[in-house]
Design a protein around this motif. Structure first.
Motif, PDB file in Angstrom:
ATOM      1  N   ARG A 115       0.829  -1.208   0.000  1.00 26.24           N
ATOM      2  CA  ARG A 115       0.000   0.000   0.000  1.00 26.24           C
ATOM      3  C   ARG A 115       0.867   1.262   0.000  1.00 26.24           C
ATOM      4  O   ARG A 115       0.519   2.272  -0.608  1.00 26.24           O
ATOM      5  N   MET A 116       1.994   1.194   0.693  1.00 24.98           N
ATOM      6  CA  MET A 116       2.908   2.345   0.720  1.00 24.98           C
ATOM      7  C   MET A 116       3.464   2.612  -0.679  1.00 24.98           C
ATOM      8  O   MET A 116       3.521   3.751  -1.127  1.00 24.98           O
ATOM      9  N   ARG A 117       3.858   1.531  -1.366  1.00 22.38           N
ATOM     10  CA  ARG A 117       4.397   1.712  -2.724  1.00 22.38           C
ATOM     11  C   ARG A 117       3.330   2.291  -3.651  1.00 22.38           C
ATOM     12  O   ARG A 117       3.603   3.196  -4.440  1.00 22.38           O
ATOM     13  N   ALA A 118       2.099   1.789  -3.512  1.00 24.80           N
ATOM     14  CA  ALA A 118       1.016   2.284  -4.367  1.00 24.80           C
ATOM     15  C   ALA A 118       0.750   3.766  -4.093  1.00 24.80           C
ATOM     16  O   ALA A 118       0.575   4.562  -5.014  1.00 24.80           O
ATOM     17  N   ALA A 119       0.759   4.144  -2.808  1.00 19.65           N
ATOM     18  CA  ALA A 119       0.493   5.550  -2.461  1.00 19.65           C
ATOM     19  C   ALA A 119       1.600   6.457  -2.998  1.00 19.65           C
ATOM     20  O   ALA A 119       1.334   7.552  -3.488  1.00 19.65           O
ATOM     21  N   MET A 120       2.848   5.994  -2.935  1.00 16.98           N
ATOM     22  CA  MET A 120       3.960   6.786  -3.455  1.00 16.98           C
ATOM     23  C   MET A 120       3.868   6.925  -4.970  1.00 16.98           C
ATOM     24  O   MET A 120       4.149   7.973  -5.522  1.00 16.98           O
ATOM     25  N   ARG A 121       3.466   5.832  -5.620  1.00 14.00           N
ATOM     26  CA  ARG A 121       3.322   5.880  -7.085  1.00 14.00           C
ATOM     27  C   ARG A 121       2.248   6.890  -7.470  1.00 14.00           C
ATOM     28  O   ARG A 121       2.449   7.701  -8.350  1.00 14.00           O
ATOM     29  N   ARG A 122       1.125   6.828  -6.763  1.00 16.12           N
ATOM     30  CA  ARG A 122       0.046   7.766  -7.075  1.00 16.12           C
ATOM     31  C   ARG A 122       0.510   9.195  -6.873  1.00 16.12           C
ATOM     32  O   ARG A 122       0.215  10.067  -7.660  1.00 16.12           O
ATOM     33  N   SER A 123       1.276   9.427  -5.817  1.00 20.29           N
ATOM     34  CA  SER A 123       1.659  10.809  -5.564  1.00 20.29           C
ATOM     35  C   SER A 123       2.696  11.290  -6.590  1.00 20.29           C
ATOM     36  O   SER A 123       2.675  12.447  -6.971  1.00 20.29           O
ATOM     37  N   SER A 124       3.564  10.384  -7.086  1.00 22.30           N
ATOM     38  CA  SER A 124       4.498  10.861  -8.116  1.00 22.30           C
ATOM     39  C   SER A 124       3.772  11.028  -9.448  1.00 22.30           C
ATOM     40  O   SER A 124       4.132  11.878 -10.256  1.00 22.30           O
ATOM     41  N   MET A 125       2.671  10.259  -9.653  1.00 22.77           N
ATOM     42  CA  MET A 125       1.860  10.480 -10.845  1.00 22.77           C
ATOM     43  C   MET A 125       1.183  11.833 -10.762  1.00 22.77           C
ATOM     44  O   MET A 125       1.081  12.554 -11.743  1.00 22.77           O
ATOM     45  N   ASP A 126       0.728  12.200  -9.556  1.00 19.61           N
ATOM     46  CA  ASP A 126       0.122  13.519  -9.372  1.00 19.61           C
ATOM     47  C   ASP A 126       1.117  14.609  -9.699  1.00 19.61           C
ATOM     48  O   ASP A 126       0.770  15.613 -10.287  1.00 19.61           O
ATOM     49  N   ARG A 127       2.363  14.389  -9.288  1.00 15.37           N
ATOM     50  CA  ARG A 127       3.373  15.418  -9.557  1.00 15.37           C
ATOM     51  C   ARG A 127       3.616  15.575 -11.049  1.00 15.37           C
ATOM     52  O   ARG A 127       3.764  16.685 -11.536  1.00 15.37           O
ATOM     53  N   SER A 128       3.634  14.437 -11.796  1.00 15.57           N
ATOM     54  CA  SER A 128       3.862  14.621 -13.230  1.00 15.57           C
ATOM     55  C   SER A 128       2.628  15.224 -13.896  1.00 15.57           C
ATOM     56  O   SER A 128       2.741  15.927 -14.880  1.00 15.57           O
ATOM     57  N   ALA A 129       1.442  14.976 -13.301  1.00 14.24           N
ATOM     58  CA  ALA A 129       0.242  15.634 -13.830  1.00 14.24           C
ATOM     59  C   ALA A 129       0.352  17.145 -13.622  1.00 14.24           C
ATOM     60  O   ALA A 129      -0.090  17.928 -14.448  1.00 14.24           O
ATOM     61  N   GLU A 130       0.973  17.545 -12.508  1.00  7.90           N
ATOM     62  CA  GLU A 130       1.176  18.971 -12.271  1.00  7.90           C
ATOM     63  C   GLU A 130       2.041  19.590 -13.352  1.00  7.90           C
ATOM     64  O   GLU A 130       1.796  20.697 -13.799  1.00  7.90           O
ATOM     65  N   ASP A 131       3.067  18.849 -13.778  1.00  8.06           N
ATOM     66  CA  ASP A 131       3.936  19.376 -14.824  1.00  8.06           C
ATOM     67  C   ASP A 131       3.161  19.621 -16.115  1.00  8.06           C
ATOM     68  O   ASP A 131       3.454  20.542 -16.844  1.00  8.06           O
ATOM     69  N   GLU A 132       2.167  18.753 -16.356  1.00  7.00           N
ATOM     70  CA  GLU A 132       1.364  18.944 -17.562  1.00  7.00           C
ATOM     71  C   GLU A 132       0.504  20.188 -17.474  1.00  7.00           C
ATOM     72  O   GLU A 132      -0.069  20.619 -18.452  1.00  7.00           O
TER      73      GLU A 132
END
Ligand code: CA
Length: 235
Positions: A115-132
């Motif tokens: 669950r920790m890995r999944a949460a970290m993945r989601r948050s780094s996906m959010d960060r790349s969405a911010e770049d967009e």
């Protein structure tokens, strides 16, 4: 502390469980900070700026939901709530308070790690969405989420409509856009006013950007429409 390691704040008042999680996470290569009550959790959050929080629900001083709410006001760091068996209503309240996920005690460590890995993945996906959400054109930077425009770090004040128009042109940079397309996208298909409203707003934008900074961003194709040009202008 190693800067490359993910730093986890464990908030848990059951000392044995806290210790168990700390050892397991360190073994997995995480940096760990612990807090045994809600008040200390808030302090440690500010002191250590962790990358993730594992947050027990039932805590002395401030409960997990309150801690989560306070941290959410400051940060969108991944937070996993730890609840005891049967606290179903509390799980929902936990997610409402802004937690990303929850895990029920007793849990196996593998499930927590997953669950920790999944949460970290989601948050780094959010960060790349911010770049967009950032558009650029020459020295111009448009932040779609903050709705700000900067030219070489000077913020340019635009009205809502001017902003939408500029963002639309820059999203489609180097492509000629017709007045109708602009009307549909920026004013909406139900706009029934004068089509020269587009020309009026292009003029406003030019006054605020092109004229002021002596760089020509917005180009006219007579009889067709407009476009935002990225490369150096040759005419
Ligand atoms: Ca507890």
């Amino acid at each position: 502390m190693d800067e490359n390691k993910t730093k986890v704040l464990i908030v848990e008042d059951e000392a044995r469980l806290a210790r168990f999680m700390e050892l397991e996470l360190k073994h997995e290569g995480y940096d760990v900070v612990t807090a045994e009550n809600g008040r200390i959790a808030i302090e440690k959050f500010y002191e250590n700026s962790p990358d993730m929080i594992l947050l027990d629900l039932m805590l002395p001083e401030l409960n997990g939901i309150e801690v989560c709410r306070r941290i959410r006001k400051e940060s969108d760091i991944p937070i996993i709530m730890i609840t005891a068996k049967g606290e179903t209503m509390d799980k929902i309240a936990g997610l409402d308070s802004g937690a990303d996920d929850y895990i029920t005690k007793p849990f196996v460590i593998e499930e927590l790690l997953a669950r920790m890995r999944a949460a970290m993945r989601r948050s780094s996906m959010d960060r790349s969405a911010e770049d967009e959400n950032i558009l650029t054109l020459k020295g111009l930077t448009i932040d779609l989420s903050k709705r700000t425009v900067k030219l070489d770090n000077n913020e340019i004040e635009l009205t809502k409509r001017e902003f939408d128009l500029l963002a639309y042109l820059v999203k489609n940079k180097n492509i000629v856009i017709t007045r109708e397309q602009i009307l549909n996208r920026v004013w909406g298909y139900d706009y029934f006013g004068e089509t020269n409203i587009v020309d009026v707003y292009i003029r406003y934008l030019r006054t605020k950007i092109d004229d002021k900074y002596k760089v020509k961003f917005i180009h006219t194709i007579r009889g067709v429409g407009y476009f935002a040009k990225d490369e150096e202008q040759d005419s």
